[in-house]
Scaffold this active site. Structure first.
Site, PDB file in Angstrom:
ATOM      1  N   ASN A   7       0.862  -1.187   0.000  1.00 55.92           N
ATOM      2  CA  ASN A   7       0.000   0.000   0.000  1.00 55.92           C
ATOM      3  C   ASN A   7       0.896   1.234   0.000  1.00 55.92           C
ATOM      4  O   ASN A   7       1.474   1.588   1.023  1.00 55.92           O
ATOM      5  CB  ASN A   7      -0.896  -0.029   1.250  1.00 55.92           C
ATOM      6  N   TRP A   8       0.982   1.869  -1.161  1.00 64.96           N
ATOM      7  CA  TRP A   8       1.903   3.006  -1.304  1.00 64.96           C
ATOM      8  C   TRP A   8       1.337   4.303  -0.731  1.00 64.96           C
ATOM      9  O   TRP A   8       2.039   5.308  -0.693  1.00 64.96           O
ATOM     10  CB  TRP A   8       2.268   3.208  -2.777  1.00 64.96           C
ATOM     11  N   LYS A   9       0.055   4.301  -0.363  1.00 67.98           N
ATOM     12  CA  LYS A   9      -0.566   5.523   0.172  1.00 67.98           C
ATOM     13  C   LYS A   9      -0.333   6.683  -0.804  1.00 67.98           C
ATOM     14  O   LYS A   9      -0.355   6.463  -2.005  1.00 67.98           O
ATOM     15  CB  LYS A   9      -0.026   5.806   1.580  1.00 67.98           C
ATOM     16  N   HIS A  85      -9.496   1.479   4.776  1.00 63.46           N
ATOM     17  CA  HIS A  85      -8.217   1.647   5.471  1.00 63.46           C
ATOM     18  C   HIS A  85      -8.408   2.614   6.636  1.00 63.46           C
ATOM     19  O   HIS A  85      -9.170   3.568   6.540  1.00 63.46           O
ATOM     20  CB  HIS A  85      -7.164   2.182   4.494  1.00 63.46           C
ATOM     21  N   GLU A  87      -6.716   4.988   7.677  1.00 65.41           N
ATOM     22  CA  GLU A  87      -6.472   6.402   7.350  1.00 65.41           C
ATOM     23  C   GLU A  87      -7.693   7.016   6.675  1.00 65.41           C
ATOM     24  O   GLU A  87      -7.981   8.205   6.854  1.00 65.41           O
ATOM     25  CB  GLU A  87      -5.207   6.526   6.482  1.00 65.41           C
ATOM     26  N   GLU A 155      -5.531  -4.631  10.631  1.00 63.91           N
ATOM     27  CA  GLU A 155      -4.527  -3.585  10.784  1.00 63.91           C
ATOM     28  C   GLU A 155      -4.792  -2.807  12.072  1.00 63.91           C
ATOM     29  O   GLU A 155      -5.550  -1.819  12.059  1.00 63.91           O
ATOM     30  CB  GLU A 155      -4.586  -2.625   9.588  1.00 63.91           C
ATOM     31  N   GLY A 161       2.347   2.517  10.635  1.00 60.47           N
ATOM     32  CA  GLY A 161       3.299   3.607  10.462  1.00 60.47           C
ATOM     33  C   GLY A 161       4.025   3.989  11.738  1.00 60.47           C
ATOM     34  O   GLY A 161       4.663   5.040  11.798  1.00 60.47           O
ATOM     35  N   SER A 191       3.238  -1.919  10.290  1.00 58.13           N
ATOM     36  CA  SER A 191       4.696  -1.972  10.511  1.00 58.13           C
ATOM     37  C   SER A 191       5.313  -3.319  10.135  1.00 58.13           C
ATOM     38  O   SER A 191       6.246  -3.776  10.792  1.00 58.13           O
ATOM     39  CB  SER A 191       5.041  -1.589  11.951  1.00 58.13           C
ATOM     40  N   GLY A 212       2.859  -1.102   4.270  1.00 54.23           N
ATOM     41  CA  GLY A 212       2.889   0.312   3.904  1.00 54.23           C
ATOM     42  C   GLY A 212       4.303   0.772   3.632  1.00 54.23           C
ATOM     43  O   GLY A 212       4.866   0.549   2.564  1.00 54.23           O
ATOM     44  N   GLY A 213       4.917   1.395   4.630  1.00 54.94           N
ATOM     45  CA  GLY A 213       6.241   2.006   4.469  1.00 54.94           C
ATOM     46  C   GLY A 213       7.278   1.113   3.805  1.00 54.94           C
ATOM     47  O   GLY A 213       8.007   1.552   2.907  1.00 54.94           O
TER      48      GLY A 213
HETATM   49  P1  PGA Z   1       2.796   0.492   7.590  1.00 53.06           P
HETATM   50  O1  PGA Z   1       1.345   0.696   6.922  1.00 53.06           O
HETATM   51  O2  PGA Z   1       3.328  -0.827   7.060  1.00 53.06           O
HETATM   52  O3  PGA Z   1       3.598   1.649   7.121  1.00 53.06           O
HETATM   53  O4  PGA Z   1       2.597   0.441   9.059  1.00 53.06           O
HETATM   54  C1  PGA Z   1       0.472  -0.393   6.740  1.00 53.06           C
HETATM   55  C2  PGA Z   1      -0.835   0.100   6.156  1.00 53.06           C
HETATM   56  O5  PGA Z   1      -1.278   1.178   6.516  1.00 53.06           O
HETATM   57  O6  PGA Z   1      -1.454  -0.589   5.319  1.00 53.06           O
END
Ligand code: PGA
Length: 231
Positions: A7-9, A85, A87, A155, A161, A191, A212-213
């Site tokens: 997930n590149w956001k 998600h 966010e 999640e 994050g 994470s 994500g990251g």
């Molecule tokens: P993260 O994000 O791996 O940076 O914690 C995961 C996500 O939000 O899908």
């Protein structure tokens, strides 16, 4: 086979997306999915990888400024979408009802869906985790049931994050609880990185990861895919 979704956001426009895809060589034995921002979807689709959007609207078209529909994604060659998600829930007011509507429409149109659920730190600490997960999962379940193109992602909000992943025990427990409510594959997200991928992905009921990251760097994401392929 584990599903590893990146997930590149709101990172990577078309140029960086092309650079990533040119250098991305996932191993056999894992299903790798890339989830770029909307402006980079067409570029990512050209690469031939499995591509998911980060959201999808519940109407086929209409006066919904800033939104994108399932038929539009399908026309572009996109395979699926993330919905719900944290966010989106936190910053854009997504409710369980909206998440359910997005999920239904996307599945009915023919997309695959990764629907995200997860408790906040306060909810976990105050003993509300099971209630929160139940409400979130049942909103999706009541709308679509155990659809063959549906995947859930657990999640925990406190792990996204933050560098602080759930422990393997916490992940196993939450995944078992979720699967008891709705029997579909469940990814872990929060994470995930190379250092913890093996222990998390080895747990019972962890069918893959939403990263994500650590998915932004092609070497790190490839290494996580390799770890999953070797389990
Ligand atoms: P993260 O994000 O791996 O940076 O914690 C995961 C996500 O939000 O899908």
């Amino acid at each position: 086979m584990k599903l590893i979704a990146g997930n590149w956001k709101m990172f990577k426009g078309p140029r960086e997306t092309r650079e990533f895809c040119d250098r991305f060589h996932p191993p056999e034995g894992v299903e790798a999915v890339l989830c770029p921002p909307d402006v980079s979807l067409a570029t990512a689709v050209e690469s031939g990888f499995t591509i998911f959007a980060q959201n999808v609207h519940w109407a086929a078209d209409g006066a919904y400024t800033g939104e994108i529909s399932a038929p539009m994604l399908l026309e572009l060659g996109v395979d699926g979408a993330i919905v719900g998600h944290s966010e989106r829930r936190q910053y854009f007011g997504e409710t369980d009802e909206m998440v359910a509507r997005r999920t239904v429409t996307a599945l009915e149109a023919g997309l695959r869906v990764i629907a995200c659920v997860g408790e906040s730190l306060e909810e976990r600490q105050s003993g509300q985790m099971a209630v929160v997960l139940r409400v979130q999962v049942e909103a999706v379940k009541d709308a679509v049931g155990d659809h063959e193109r549906l995947v859930l992602a657990y999640e925990p909000v406190w792990a996204i994050g933050t560098g602080q992943n759930a422990t393997p025990d916490q992940a196993r427990e939450a995944h078992a609880f979720i699967k008891g409510l709705l029997d579909v594959p469940v990814l872990y997200g929060g994470s995930v990185k190379l250092e913890n991928a093996e222990e998390l992905l080895s747990e019972d009921g962890v069918d893959g990861a939403l990263v994500g990251g650590a998915s932004l760097d092609v070497e790190s994401f490839t290494a996580i895919c390799r770890t999953a392929a070797n389990l």
